[in-house]
Enzyme design. Sequence first.
Site, PDB file in Angstrom:
ATOM      1  N   SER A 185       0.816  -1.217   0.000  1.00 24.74           N
ATOM      2  CA  SER A 185       0.000   0.000   0.000  1.00 24.74           C
ATOM      3  C   SER A 185       0.846   1.262   0.000  1.00 24.74           C
ATOM      4  O   SER A 185       0.373   2.329   0.367  1.00 24.74           O
ATOM      5  CB  SER A 185      -0.962   0.009   1.193  1.00 24.74           C
ATOM      6  OG  SER A 185      -1.821  -1.115   1.154  1.00 24.74           O
ATOM      7  N   ARG A 186       2.102   1.131  -0.409  1.00 24.95           N
ATOM      8  CA  ARG A 186       3.044   2.257  -0.483  1.00 24.95           C
ATOM      9  C   ARG A 186       3.273   2.927   0.873  1.00 24.95           C
ATOM     10  O   ARG A 186       3.699   4.080   0.945  1.00 24.95           O
ATOM     11  CB  ARG A 186       2.579   3.289  -1.523  1.00 24.95           C
ATOM     12  CG  ARG A 186       2.630   2.757  -2.972  1.00 24.95           C
ATOM     13  CD  ARG A 186       4.008   2.194  -3.277  1.00 24.95           C
ATOM     14  NE  ARG A 186       4.234   1.885  -4.675  1.00 24.95           N
ATOM     15  CZ  ARG A 186       4.187   0.649  -5.187  1.00 24.95           C
ATOM     16  NH1 ARG A 186       3.858  -0.376  -4.429  1.00 24.95           N
ATOM     17  NH2 ARG A 186       4.456   0.445  -6.456  1.00 24.95           N
ATOM     18  N   LEU A 187       3.006   2.202   1.956  1.00 20.21           N
ATOM     19  CA  LEU A 187       3.327   2.729   3.284  1.00 20.21           C
ATOM     20  C   LEU A 187       4.748   2.278   3.640  1.00 20.21           C
ATOM     21  O   LEU A 187       4.965   1.470   4.552  1.00 20.21           O
ATOM     22  CB  LEU A 187       2.308   2.237   4.327  1.00 20.21           C
ATOM     23  CG  LEU A 187       0.903   2.800   4.175  1.00 20.21           C
ATOM     24  CD1 LEU A 187      -0.014   2.233   5.255  1.00 20.21           C
ATOM     25  CD2 LEU A 187       0.930   4.326   4.274  1.00 20.21           C
TER      26      LEU A 187
END
Length: 205
Positions: A185-187
Amino acid sequence: MRVDYAEDADLEVERLADGWLAVAREWLSDAVSADIPEPNALVLATVDAAGHPASRTVLCKGLDSDGVVFYTNYGSDKALHLKHTPYASVTFPWIGIARQLTIRGAAEKVSEETTAEYFASRPRGSQLGAWASQQSRPVGARADLEQALEDVTKRFDGQDVPVPPNWGGFLVRPDTVEFWQGRTSRLHNRIRFTVATSTVERLQP
């Protein structure tokens, strides 16, 4: 062209309580163990006299508490940039294990003794290539480079190859060191170590 990153163990802020070097060396070792191509390759970013950025890939030839060392012709574009603006950013792009290590800081030439010691360890072909190439300067044809190599090969036949007079190393002394891990989630996981204050911060991705 999205990649769903595999999740290895998160780097925690506490791991950097005693400094950045141990973790940096561990990550480099992990890249070697994972058979990442050219694990000591780094992207070097500099700024020219007009303030325009430039980046290229070079090889790290030293990583210790003083910083990162690489070698080049002192007449190359990168060296001329660093003469004008002696500050650089270097990034190890370990894409295969979804990690990056970025070091930013002042750049300075290494000693002649350090350069000589490293140059002596290079393969003879690389030593001769350093003499044959006027790095970053225009050349008419590939054959001209090959002729230059043939000429220096004959010149030093039967002799040790000395260090070229305009060739040597740069040390990038870290102001900041940032560790990056790819996450779902691109975290992404980002932690920055500031050397002057030994401050460790978690950054939003």
